[in-house]
Design an enzyme around this catalytic site. Sequence first.
Site, PDB file in Angstrom:
ATOM      1  N   CYS A  86       0.836  -1.201   0.000  1.00  0.00           N
ATOM      2  CA  CYS A  86       0.000   0.000   0.000  1.00  0.00           C
ATOM      3  C   CYS A  86       0.875   1.257   0.000  1.00  0.00           C
ATOM      4  O   CYS A  86       1.563   1.512  -0.966  1.00  0.00           O
ATOM      5  CB  CYS A  86      -0.972  -0.062   1.179  1.00  0.00           C
ATOM      6  SG  CYS A  86      -2.379   1.024   0.994  1.00  0.00           S
ATOM      7  N   HIS A 195      -3.291  -5.862   1.127  1.00  0.00           N
ATOM      8  CA  HIS A 195      -2.613  -6.023   2.420  1.00  0.00           C
ATOM      9  C   HIS A 195      -2.522  -7.495   2.846  1.00  0.00           C
ATOM     10  O   HIS A 195      -3.414  -7.981   3.548  1.00  0.00           O
ATOM     11  CB  HIS A 195      -3.391  -5.271   3.500  1.00  0.00           C
ATOM     12  CG  HIS A 195      -3.300  -3.784   3.393  1.00  0.00           C
ATOM     13  ND1 HIS A 195      -2.339  -3.053   4.056  1.00  0.00           N
ATOM     14  CD2 HIS A 195      -4.031  -2.897   2.700  1.00  0.00           C
ATOM     15  CE1 HIS A 195      -2.494  -1.769   3.775  1.00  0.00           C
ATOM     16  NE2 HIS A 195      -3.519  -1.639   2.953  1.00  0.00           N
ATOM     17  N   GLU A 197      -0.746  -8.721   5.133  1.00  0.00           N
ATOM     18  CA  GLU A 197      -0.592  -8.800   6.595  1.00  0.00           C
ATOM     19  C   GLU A 197      -1.947  -8.725   7.307  1.00  0.00           C
ATOM     20  O   GLU A 197      -2.044  -9.032   8.487  1.00  0.00           O
ATOM     21  CB  GLU A 197       0.354  -7.690   7.092  1.00  0.00           C
ATOM     22  CG  GLU A 197      -0.248  -6.293   7.250  1.00  0.00           C
ATOM     23  CD  GLU A 197      -0.446  -5.554   5.931  1.00  0.00           C
ATOM     24  OE1 GLU A 197      -0.174  -6.134   4.867  1.00  0.00           O
ATOM     25  OE2 GLU A 197      -0.886  -4.382   5.975  1.00  0.00           O
TER      26      GLU A 197
END
Lengths: 225, 82
Positions: A86, A195, A197
Site C-alpha cells: 500500500c 494487504h 498482513e
Amino acid sequence: MKFAVLVFPGSNCDVDMYHAIKDELGEEVEFVWHDATDLSGFDAILIPGGFSYGDYLRCGAMASQSNVMKAVKEAAEEGKPILGVCNGFQILTEAGLLPGALLRNKNLKFICRTVPLKVENNQTMFTNQYDQGQIIHIPIAHGEGNYYCDEETLKKLKENNQIVFTYAGENPNGSLENIAGIVNERGNVLGMMPHPERAVDALLGSADGLALFKSIVKQWRETHV
Amino acid sequence: MKKVKIYVTLRESVLDPQGSAVKGSLVNMGYKEVEDVRIGKYLELLINDTDRDLNEMVKEMCEKLLANTVIEDYRFEIEEAN
C-alpha cells in the site's frame, strides 16, 4: 530469519505487519524508525501501509527521501527481499526501486474491501507457496492505488514476468492491466496495494496472505541454511 | 532573496479523474463551454542568496522531490522577492 518493519510518521499498518511476522509466521521482527541508517542486521525489509507524512505533496514522496530509504536501496542491491504494501508500494515507486506510479483511484473514492487476486507469477521469492494462477482473497484499503506506467515500461514488466498479482474480479481502482502488485527486474523488491498482513488468520476473514510471508522464509532458508 | 514559483501538472498522457469531476460540475453549473479541466499544484519557495546555480538547484529539487516525472511535468519562474 529476522524481519524489519519500517515506521514513518503516519504509518498505520506497522503493528499488523509485526503481528503477522511474530505471531502468525513465528519469525523474529523489529520496528525500525525512518531515521535509521543501517539495516545490515536484517534479512528482509517490510514497508507497511499508512499515510506517511500525511500523504502531503504526493503519497510516499517525502518518505522516499528519508534516511532509512538509502539503507533500503543498499539492501535491495544486496538482493534482500523487500516488500512494500500500500503506502509502502507508493514509497518504493517514489524511491525509484520500482517502476511506475500510483495515481488517485479512478472513481476518486477510498476503497476498503476484500478483493480476489490472481497470482500471475509464482516463481518469485514472495509467491513460491502459491499455485500459478491461484485466486486468493486479500483486503485493499487505499485512495491512490491506480497503477500507471508508460507503454515501454509495461512491455518490460510483461517480458520479465514482473506482474505478480492482478485484480481477478472487477478492477477496483482503474489500475493499468488490473495490476495489483509488481516486482523489480531482479525479483527481490515487491510492491503491492493489497494487504497480505491483514489476511493471516481465517478468524479475521482470510489467511491467504500468510503464504506470501512463508514464501520469503522458504527462499531464505534454501539459500542460507 | 529570490521567490521561486513552481507549477506542477499531470502529464498529458495521464488521466486526471479529479479534473474530469470538476469539469462535470462546471458543465452542470451552465458553463457548457468548458472542454477540459486539469488540476495541478502551485508551490512558492523563498530562497536566500546563494553562490549555487539557482536554476540548477530548483531543477534538482523538482526532479528529486517536488514533482514525480513519471506522471508530472513542472515549470518554474524565478523572481526577486520583496
